[in-house]
Write a protein that holds these residues in place. Structure first.
Motif, PDB file in Angstrom:
ATOM      1  N   TRP A 436       0.986  -1.267   0.189  1.00 46.99           N
ATOM      2  CA  TRP A 436      -0.047  -0.047   0.107  1.00 46.99           C
ATOM      3  C   TRP A 436       0.801   1.350  -0.002  1.00 46.99           C
ATOM      4  O   TRP A 436       1.748   1.181   0.726  1.00 46.99           O
ATOM      5  N   PRO A 437       0.681   2.260  -0.687  1.00 49.14           N
ATOM      6  CA  PRO A 437       1.431   3.451  -0.933  1.00 49.14           C
ATOM      7  C   PRO A 437       1.776   3.912   0.360  1.00 49.14           C
ATOM      8  O   PRO A 437       0.898   4.199   1.222  1.00 49.14           O
ATOM      9  N   GLY A 438       2.926   4.235   0.769  1.00 53.87           N
ATOM     10  CA  GLY A 438       3.389   4.869   1.945  1.00 53.87           C
ATOM     11  C   GLY A 438       4.150   3.945   3.035  1.00 53.87           C
ATOM     12  O   GLY A 438       4.700   4.112   3.896  1.00 53.87           O
ATOM     13  N   ALA A 439       3.845   2.357   2.495  1.00 53.37           N
ATOM     14  CA  ALA A 439       4.283   1.496   3.442  1.00 53.37           C
ATOM     15  C   ALA A 439       5.797   1.192   3.132  1.00 53.37           C
ATOM     16  O   ALA A 439       6.376   1.544   1.838  1.00 53.37           O
ATOM     17  N   ARG A 440       6.530   0.572   3.934  1.00 53.37           N
ATOM     18  CA  ARG A 440       7.960   0.058   3.726  1.00 53.37           C
ATOM     19  C   ARG A 440       7.800  -1.217   2.617  1.00 53.37           C
ATOM     20  O   ARG A 440       6.941  -2.002   2.935  1.00 53.37           O
ATOM     21  N   LEU A 441       8.836  -1.417   1.888  1.00 49.57           N
ATOM     22  CA  LEU A 441       8.735  -2.389   0.692  1.00 49.57           C
ATOM     23  C   LEU A 441       9.073  -3.656   1.621  1.00 49.57           C
ATOM     24  O   LEU A 441       9.989  -3.771   2.353  1.00 49.57           O
ATOM     25  N   PRO A 442       8.146  -4.729   1.415  1.00 53.46           N
ATOM     26  CA  PRO A 442       8.277  -5.940   1.904  1.00 53.46           C
ATOM     27  C   PRO A 442       9.694  -6.612   1.468  1.00 53.46           C
ATOM     28  O   PRO A 442      10.103  -6.324   0.090  1.00 53.46           O
ATOM     29  N   HIS A 443      10.298  -7.328   2.371  1.00 54.74           N
ATOM     30  CA  HIS A 443      11.674  -8.114   1.800  1.00 54.74           C
ATOM     31  C   HIS A 443      11.219  -9.227   0.840  1.00 54.74           C
ATOM     32  O   HIS A 443      10.384 -10.000   1.322  1.00 54.74           O
ATOM     33  N   VAL A 444      11.821  -9.621  -0.065  1.00 58.09           N
ATOM     34  CA  VAL A 444      11.666 -10.536  -1.097  1.00 58.09           C
ATOM     35  C   VAL A 444      13.115 -11.218  -1.360  1.00 58.09           C
ATOM     36  O   VAL A 444      14.097 -10.516  -1.777  1.00 58.09           O
ATOM     37  N   TRP A 445      13.235 -12.502  -1.353  1.00 54.57           N
ATOM     38  CA  TRP A 445      14.349 -13.073  -1.766  1.00 54.57           C
ATOM     39  C   TRP A 445      14.304 -13.342  -3.413  1.00 54.57           C
ATOM     40  O   TRP A 445      13.255 -13.808  -3.622  1.00 54.57           O
ATOM     41  N   LEU A 446      15.389 -13.014  -3.993  1.00 56.98           N
ATOM     42  CA  LEU A 446      15.095 -13.158  -5.546  1.00 56.98           C
ATOM     43  C   LEU A 446      15.855 -14.429  -5.963  1.00 56.98           C
ATOM     44  O   LEU A 446      17.275 -14.658  -5.580  1.00 56.98           O
ATOM     45  N   ASP A 447      15.604 -15.231  -6.926  1.00 51.85           N
ATOM     46  CA  ASP A 447      16.309 -16.460  -7.357  1.00 51.85           C
ATOM     47  C   ASP A 447      16.158 -16.274  -9.023  1.00 51.85           C
ATOM     48  O   ASP A 447      16.304 -17.403  -9.591  1.00 51.85           O
ATOM     49  N   HIS A 448      15.960 -15.117  -9.480  1.00 52.00           N
ATOM     50  CA  HIS A 448      16.033 -15.048 -11.024  1.00 52.00           C
ATOM     51  C   HIS A 448      16.507 -13.806 -11.296  1.00 52.00           C
ATOM     52  O   HIS A 448      17.176 -12.809 -10.325  1.00 52.00           O
ATOM     53  N   PRO A 449      17.018 -13.538 -12.532  1.00 46.10           N
ATOM     54  CA  PRO A 449      18.010 -12.249 -12.896  1.00 46.10           C
ATOM     55  C   PRO A 449      17.273 -11.002 -12.273  1.00 46.10           C
ATOM     56  O   PRO A 449      15.979 -10.850 -12.357  1.00 46.10           O
ATOM     57  N   VAL A 450      18.143  -9.941 -11.983  1.00 43.26           N
ATOM     58  CA  VAL A 450      17.725  -8.600 -11.820  1.00 43.26           C
ATOM     59  C   VAL A 450      18.434  -7.902 -12.859  1.00 43.26           C
ATOM     60  O   VAL A 450      19.531  -7.590 -12.845  1.00 43.26           O
ATOM     61  N   ILE A 451      17.849  -7.190 -13.871  1.00 50.64           N
ATOM     62  CA  ILE A 451      18.322  -6.376 -14.788  1.00 50.64           C
ATOM     63  C   ILE A 451      18.162  -5.001 -14.396  1.00 50.64           C
ATOM     64  O   ILE A 451      17.133  -4.469 -14.236  1.00 50.64           O
ATOM     65  N   LYS A 452      19.178  -4.272 -14.260  1.00 48.15           N
ATOM     66  CA  LYS A 452      19.400  -2.869 -13.862  1.00 48.15           C
ATOM     67  C   LYS A 452      19.654  -2.070 -15.328  1.00 48.15           C
ATOM     68  O   LYS A 452      20.608  -2.052 -15.766  1.00 48.15           O
ATOM     69  N   ASN A 453      18.670  -1.232 -15.357  1.00 46.70           N
ATOM     70  CA  ASN A 453      18.773  -0.381 -16.460  1.00 46.70           C
ATOM     71  C   ASN A 453      19.305   0.817 -16.255  1.00 46.70           C
ATOM     72  O   ASN A 453      18.829   1.693 -15.520  1.00 46.70           O
ATOM     73  N   ASN A 454      20.708   1.065 -16.721  1.00 48.31           N
ATOM     74  CA  ASN A 454      21.356   2.375 -16.408  1.00 48.31           C
ATOM     75  C   ASN A 454      20.972   3.630 -17.406  1.00 48.31           C
ATOM     76  O   ASN A 454      21.187   3.333 -18.719  1.00 48.31           O
ATOM     77  N   PRO A 455      20.559   4.449 -16.875  1.00 48.88           N
ATOM     78  CA  PRO A 455      20.148   5.579 -17.614  1.00 48.88           C
ATOM     79  C   PRO A 455      21.123   6.356 -18.422  1.00 48.88           C
ATOM     80  O   PRO A 455      20.857   6.766 -19.712  1.00 48.88           O
ATOM     81  N   VAL A 456      22.476   5.992 -18.089  1.00 47.25           N
ATOM     82  CA  VAL A 456      23.499   6.673 -18.777  1.00 47.25           C
ATOM     83  C   VAL A 456      24.048   5.579 -19.887  1.00 47.25           C
ATOM     84  O   VAL A 456      24.370   6.140 -20.992  1.00 47.25           O
ATOM     85  N   ALA A 457      23.889   4.293 -19.598  1.00 48.47           N
ATOM     86  CA  ALA A 457      24.371   3.295 -20.574  1.00 48.47           C
ATOM     87  C   ALA A 457      23.334   2.230 -20.692  1.00 48.47           C
ATOM     88  O   ALA A 457      23.627   1.192 -20.258  1.00 48.47           O
ATOM     89  N   GLU A 458      22.300   2.630 -21.297  1.00 48.50           N
ATOM     90  CA  GLU A 458      20.924   1.681 -21.302  1.00 48.50           C
ATOM     91  C   GLU A 458      21.262   0.525 -22.251  1.00 48.50           C
ATOM     92  O   GLU A 458      20.606  -0.325 -22.159  1.00 48.50           O
ATOM     93  N   GLN A 459      22.321   0.590 -23.064  1.00 43.19           N
ATOM     94  CA  GLN A 459      22.505  -0.591 -24.030  1.00 43.19           C
ATOM     95  C   GLN A 459      23.274  -1.859 -23.225  1.00 43.19           C
ATOM     96  O   GLN A 459      23.411  -2.788 -23.688  1.00 43.19           O
ATOM     97  N   ASN A 460      23.817  -1.364 -21.990  1.00 45.48           N
ATOM     98  CA  ASN A 460      24.638  -2.255 -21.394  1.00 45.48           C
ATOM     99  C   ASN A 460      24.033  -2.588 -20.004  1.00 45.48           C
ATOM    100  O   ASN A 460      24.910  -2.087 -19.019  1.00 45.48           O
ATOM    101  N   PRO A 461      22.930  -3.174 -19.792  1.00 48.88           N
ATOM    102  CA  PRO A 461      22.219  -3.178 -18.484  1.00 48.88           C
ATOM    103  C   PRO A 461      23.032  -4.426 -17.519  1.00 48.88           C
ATOM    104  O   PRO A 461      23.659  -5.283 -18.118  1.00 48.88           O
ATOM    105  N   ALA A 462      22.950  -4.062 -16.226  1.00 46.30           N
ATOM    106  CA  ALA A 462      23.816  -4.950 -15.444  1.00 46.30           C
ATOM    107  C   ALA A 462      22.922  -5.965 -14.959  1.00 46.30           C
ATOM    108  O   ALA A 462      21.628  -5.804 -14.687  1.00 46.30           O
TER     109      ALA A 462
END
Length: 566
Positions: A436-462
């Motif tokens: 719900w807006p205003g709440a702290r983001l619940p913690h989640v474990w990830l076991d799939h890729p996280v793709i971070k789109n860099n605004p400076v170098a969007e052609q090379n996401p980490a």
């Protein structure tokens, strides 16, 4: 005249946490403390789950744990007629190692970090040593605020030192983290509201190195002694060789006698200090005026029952820090700093209420006491059973309030997108994950890729493939989460946010685990991990969402914000 961007008054855990976060954000700070050294008394003794999440974000959680109670130590809470006797009741609480194992074994939104027992006289020097490594933060002990004036552009503070003349410091903003007798609050003319001077108690610190290994009933952190009307309360400190006693003693000398009687067995000890303190349940009528703010005990005073004092103050610091940094960087709108009081004062009032409930719970089981409690009779057994039964129920109002610690939500905030409905119960002591807006983001474990789109170098996401905590992938600015492989178009929101100058990262989270817990395809996160907005499609007027999130327009003033957000 010295100049800085933020002047922080008070180098307790709240002021030090504020300085640490501001320093890591590149803000120039001066932190002053009237005392010559860090505190030598225990005072607080536990960082709760939310505070430890904050310290994880700051990169110091493991340093705090290394300095505190060993991770394997039990955290149980006991009720007994003496430390030598069998317990009347025991509330089992997991050690840090056990709690971490439970968190690692589940993926249900529970907080990422468990609590940590650490004495304030250990925590303060640790935080100070870390803050003093930051090149843009100056720490000055033995330096007291005398007065200040402010105008539309700055604050001028007059400070004095023990070995020098009064001097002036010019700063863009001033924050009073200077405790219950706050000079900053008093000069602003801000009144405390609620119940003051409830009861006077004494706290004594003892060095008793043999006790921890000799307690017949077992190791724990809190020992309540069923001895009315004083009801001694003995607390383990992080060294396991030091203990504090809280009791309504009539003199300092009586504290040693109460401790000796409460032990109930011959154990060598030394009383190191005794201090009188007063219980209050108070909250400031305002948290700010112009360019001056108050935080921590300067803004709210609670009874330690429930451990909400220092931990609430750390929440104040983290809410205020990124907003000050945004204002100084030029991208934060006028509603951003105004939102500090609108967000944190309701939490202060809520935690005063929770502390009162915790106190009432403790008084409830104590009311079952009768002087015959030690008698080996049917009446004595009945008294013990009744007190134990009440303790098992009412003491949980002190120890099992994770919803109060980590489940708070900034309802009605001007920088949180409005959503129709009442939202989750804000006073639920049990933690229920919510986006719900205003709440702290619940913690989640990830076991799939996280793709971070860099605004400076969007052609090379980490890309990261490890099983990691989503919290650890979130940067120090805003984050737009794209969940469950959504193909929703978000470029207009991204462009609108970046046009304000605000830092933004976009994370694509594959897999269903985060999507199932969060319930939406898209979430917009603030720098402090609280949720601005959620939805499955970006609102038609993405620019309105961007200006609300960055404080240029209050959420209630945005016509577009009153429409369905998709």
């Amino acid at each position: 005249m010295a100049e800085t961007q933020v002047l922080i008054v008070g180098a307790g855990p709240v002021g030090l946490t504020l300085a640490l976060d501001l320093g890591q954000r590149g803000v120039r700070c001066i932190l002053i403390e009237r005392n010559e050294t860090s505190i030598q008394l225990p005072k607080m003794e536990r960082c709760n789950a939310r505070t430890m999440e904050i310290y994880r974000r700051l990169g110091i959680a493991e340093k705090v744990r290394d300095a505190g109670l060993p991770r394997s130590a039990p955290m149980d809470v006991f009720l007994a007629t003496s430390m030598a006797g069998p317990p009347l009741a025991r509330l089992p609480c997991p050690s840090v190692d056990e709690a971490k194992a439970e968190i690692a074994a589940h993926n249900d939104g529970r907080p990422l970090e468990p609590y940590q027992l650490i004495s304030q006289y250990t925590l303060e020097p640790l935080l100070r040593s870390i803050v003093e490594t930051l090149p843009n933060v100056k720490v000055r002990f033995g330096c007291e605020l005398a007065s200040f004036t402010q105008d539309g552009d700055s604050v001028t503070a007059h400070v004095r030192t023990s070995n020098g003349p009064e001097e002036a410091i010019r700063t863009a903003y001033l924050v009073g983290c200077d405790g219950g007798s706050s000079t900053v609050r008093k000069q602003l003319g801000i009144q405390l509201q609620g119940d003051g001077n409830i009861r006077k108690l004494r706290q004594a610190l003892f060095h008793c190195p043999e006790l921890y290994e000799r307690i017949p009933m077992g190791k724990g952190r809190h020992y309540h002694i069923a001895e009315g009307p004083i009801f001694p309360f003995i607390i383990l400190q992080d060294s396991t060789r030091h203990w504090t006693l809280h009791a309504a003693a009539s003199s300092d000398g009586e504290m040693a006698e109460i401790f000796k009687k409460s032990l109930g067995m011959p154990v060598e000890f030394e009383m190191l200090s005794v201090n009188e303190w007063t219980q209050h349940l108070l909250c400031a009528e305002r948290y700010a005026e112009g360019r001056v703010f108050i935080a921590g005990d300067a803004a709210h005073l609670v009874i330690p029952t429930g451990g909400l004092g220092m931990n609430t103050g750390v929440g104040d610091a983290i809410d205020l820090s990124w907003k000050l940094a945004a204002a100084l960087a030029g991208w934060g709108g006028p509603q951003l700093l105004a939102s500090y009081e609108k967000e944190r004062r309701p939490i202060g009032l809520r935690n005063v209420k929770a502390s009162r409930a915790a106190m009432s719970g403790r008084l409830s089981w104590r009311a079952a006491y009768h002087p015959d409690i030690r008698k080996n009779t049917a009446e004595g057994a009945a008294i013990r059973a009744e007190m134990a039964s009440r303790f098992d129920v009412e003491q949980r109002k002190v120890t099992e309030i994770l919803g109060i610690e980590a489940g708070y939500r900034y309802s009605g905030s001007p920088i949180v997108w409005c959503e129709q409905g009442d939202g989750p119960d804000p006073d639920n002591p049990q933690y229920i994950p919510t986006t719900w807006p205003g709440a702290r983001l619940p913690h989640v474990w990830l076991d799939h890729p996280v793709i971070k789109n860099n605004p400076v170098a969007e052609q090379n996401p980490a890309t990261t493939y490890d099983r990691t905590a989503l919290h650890d992938h979130l940067g120090s600015g805003y984050t737009l989460l794209r969940l469950g492989g959504t193909r929703a178009e978000t470029r207009n929101l991204e462009q609108s946010l970046r046009a304000t100058g605000a830092p933004l990262e976009v994370l694509d989270i594959a897999g269903e685990s985060a999507r199932e817990i969060y319930g939406y395809d898209l979430l917009l996160m603030r720098p402090d991990l609280h949720i601005v907005w959620r939805g499955n499609q970006v609102p038609h007027d993405a620019e309105a969402l961007a200006v609300v999130a960055t404080g240029r327009i209050a959420a209630s003033d945005s016509a577009a914000n009153r429409k369905a957000s998709g």
